[in-house]
Scaffold this active site. Structure first.
Site: not given
Ligand code: AGP
Length: 601
Positions: A2, A598
């Site tokens: 959120c 994200k």
């Molecule tokens: C990457 O393009 C993805 N959105 C996902 O694999 C991301 O890298 C993963 O969730 C880790 O996120 P973070 O780097 O914010 O920990």
């Protein structure tokens, strides 16, 4: 996942909050809502779907207010589950997870509370109400003390219309400060049009905010001062800057973000590196390094392993963060666990970090978001300074992460007398040309688009790399998967003949990442075999191989590099562009792919 925004001050609260939420749409877009006190009551308006639906619901309504709270979320397909959430005179927005909500809900039901939604948030709202004895901040403090799990909450009460209370644990929450008001939000872009000065709350902090003042209490209830940080992100960095999508904008930012990552850390000509964040680290006695990360950040970790082993001669392991806590490991202070996370809020990585600390290791967090939980809880923290990464598909954060780890590897090597300043200066000489080489690739992006148009209708893809480009094969496959929904797998090229080659045919193409690196000849032979066995092959080569590469169906080229590590930063940009143009050609919602958020908290 959120996004929350609260405002109190002299501005129009509705406009300020809605504008803030519009910068948080990447955090969620299945429902949104806003609450503003009106006289002795409160107006709450919520809408399912994207933020535009909430704006539609507000249009034509004259709502005069100088304070309020708003929320945007994913996975709330019904209006009743949207926030803000109300319990009599208490209104709340929340980002996080209440792990003990069942236990708390049962107690509240027994106390006579009626629940309107099936959200865990409603438990917090009723809990605050049940603890309210005339002081909103005290009620919030007492209520969140009973919550197990992650929270960032903004609470108001119609009984105290001049107060906004903010509190956090694990979930992100920062407070923008301007002359005449405050904006509390999950992420910096929501406030950049108002201010660039922020107070970053620590876990367990609670802030009592009035139009003219802010008082912060730590997790013991003691009033404390938190420092104000100045964020130099200009506003367009948080906007699309004329690009169709944040992803393509952020791909194009990489020449700049690479320099931003380096800024203040190196003297290139002298081969010197300054990592003040690590000055307390006992480098001489460092015995072992373990990377802990997820997704793209895990791919950056795989590169980090190669960089550190090559330049610092320290053995390195790379663990998927969600698996690490299950390892029966006894560590000590001579083990450094490096947790990489763009958001700094990924729960799997935070849990792994805490497990590493419990096991006795030291932890270094590499994050892109200033003040993120991971950075706050770790032994050391280094920020990548890639600016806000809005697109769910991570691009510029990856190159900044890889570069940061390269700097760490060289810094460790220098202190362990494995790599000297002269060698480092040679590497930096080539590194300083990477931004212009990336620009050269970006100027040729139509060539990548032309090839992507030939492959965008594929149902499957296999990406192959070797040594330094093996992690790029994994990263390229993930980019394609998460943006275009084409099934793609990444493999070290040597694995192809151990099974996956059976998959290749005209409908199941292979992407070979074969820029001029040490093991190039061997990857060429595997490419030739894949082609000979009927595979459809697209490949990335160095410019120097333009006239002498193995036969393939489509070839793309990256500028030549002196130092082979630099080819990594170029090859990944081609893979990012290739994924983007496949997804664009398929008409995907590129910045907000289905089922993804994200930060996975
Ligand atoms: C990457 O393009 C993805 N959105 C996902 O694999 C991301 O890298 C993963 O969730 C880790 O996120 P973070 O780097 O914010 O920990």
């Amino acid at each position: 996942m959120c996004g929350i925004v609260g405002y109190i001050g002299e501005r129009n609260a509705v406009d300020t909050i809605i504008n803030g939420l519009s910068h948080l749409e990447y955090k969620g877009y299945d429902s949104a809502g806003i609450a503003v006190p009106q006289g002795a009551g409160v107006t709450i308006i919520r809408a399912v779907g994207k933020l535009d639906n909430l704006k539609e619901a507000l249009s034509g309504k004259e709502i005069a207010a100088t304070m309020g709270i708003g929320h945007i979320r994913w996975q709330a397909h019904t209006e009743v589950n949207a926030h803000p959430n109300r319990s009599d005179h208490i209104v709340l927005v929340h980002d996080g997870i209440v792990e003990n909500y069942k236990e708390l809900k049962d107690k509240l039901l027994n106390a006579g509370y009626q629940f309107q939604s099936d959200t865990d948030t409603e438990v917090i709202t009723h809990l605050i109400h049940s603890m309210y004895k005339g002081d909103l901040s005290k009620a919030v403090y007492d209520a969140v003390a009973k919550v197990k799990g992650a929270y960032a909450v903004l609470a108001i009460s119609t009984k105290e219309p001049e107060k906004l209370v903010a509190a956090r644990r694990s979930s992100p929450l920062i407070i923008g400060v301007e002359e005449g008001g405050y904006i509390a939000t999950s992420d910096i872009p929501a406030a950049l049009e108002i201010t660039r000065d922020f107070i970053s709350l620590d876990d367990g902090d609670l802030a009592l905010i009035t139009p003219k003042n802010i008082t912060i209490y730590d997790n013991t209830g003691k009033s404390i001062q938190r420092s104000t940080i100045h964020i130099d992100w200009d506003e367009e960095m948080a906007e699309r800057d004329g690009f169709d999508d944040f992803m393509i904008k952020e791909i194009h930012e990489q020449p700049r973000t690479i320099m931003d990552t380096l800024r203040g850390k190196i003297i290139p000509d002298e081969g010197r590196i300054f990592l003040g964040e690590l000055q307390e680290l006992d480098v001489a006695n460092l015995e072992r390094i373990i990377f802990l990360a997820c997704g793209t950040s895990w791919h950056a970790s795989l590169l980090g392993k190669q960089f550190i082993e090559r330049y610092a001669h320290i053995p390195v392991e790379v663990d998927i963060a969600s698996e690490f806590p299950y390892r029966d490991l006894q560590l000590n202070k001579n083990t450094l666990c490096i947790c990489i996370s763009q958001s700094g809020e990924t729960t799997d990585t935070k849990v792994a970090m805490r497990s590493a600390l419990d096991k006795g290791a030291q932890v270094l967090a590499i994050c892109n978001v200033v003040g993120a939980s991971l950075a706050k809880e770790s032994t050391y923290a280094i920020y990548t300074h890639a600016g806000p990464e809005i697109s769910i598909a991570s691009t510029k954060a990856f190159t900044s992460q890889a570069l940061t780890i390269l700097l760490i590897a060289l810094w460790l090597g220098e202190r362990r007398k494995v790599t000297d300043n002269k060698q480092i200066a040679e590497i930096f000489k080539d590194l300083m040309i990477v931004p212009e080489r990336i620009n050269a690739i970006l100027e040729q992006k139509e060539a990548v688009k032309a090839v992507a148009d030939q492959y965008k209708d594929s149902k499957n893809f296999v990406y192959l790399g070797r040594n330094l480009t093996a992690p790029i094969a994994l990263e390229g496959a993930l980019k394609l998967k998460e943006t275009s929904y084409i099934h793609a797998e990444g493999y070290p090229a040597g694995e192809l003949r151990h099974g996956p080659i059976a998959l290749l045919d005209k409908t199941f193409p292979a992407m070979f990442l074969a820029p001029g690196i040490k093991v190039q000849e061997s990857i060429f032979s595997i490419l030739q075999e894949a082609k000979a066995k009927g595979g459809r092959v697209v490949a990335v080569f160095s410019e120097k191989d333009r006239d002498n590469h193995p036969e393939c169906d489509h070839a793309l080229f990256v500028p030549d590099c002196e130092v082979e590590e630099m080819a990594v930063f170029l090859t990944v940009v081609v893979a990012q562009l290739f994924a983007y143009y496949c997804a664009k050609g398929l008409g995907r919602d590129i910045d907000k792919p289905r089922n993804l958020s994200k930060a996975v908290i």
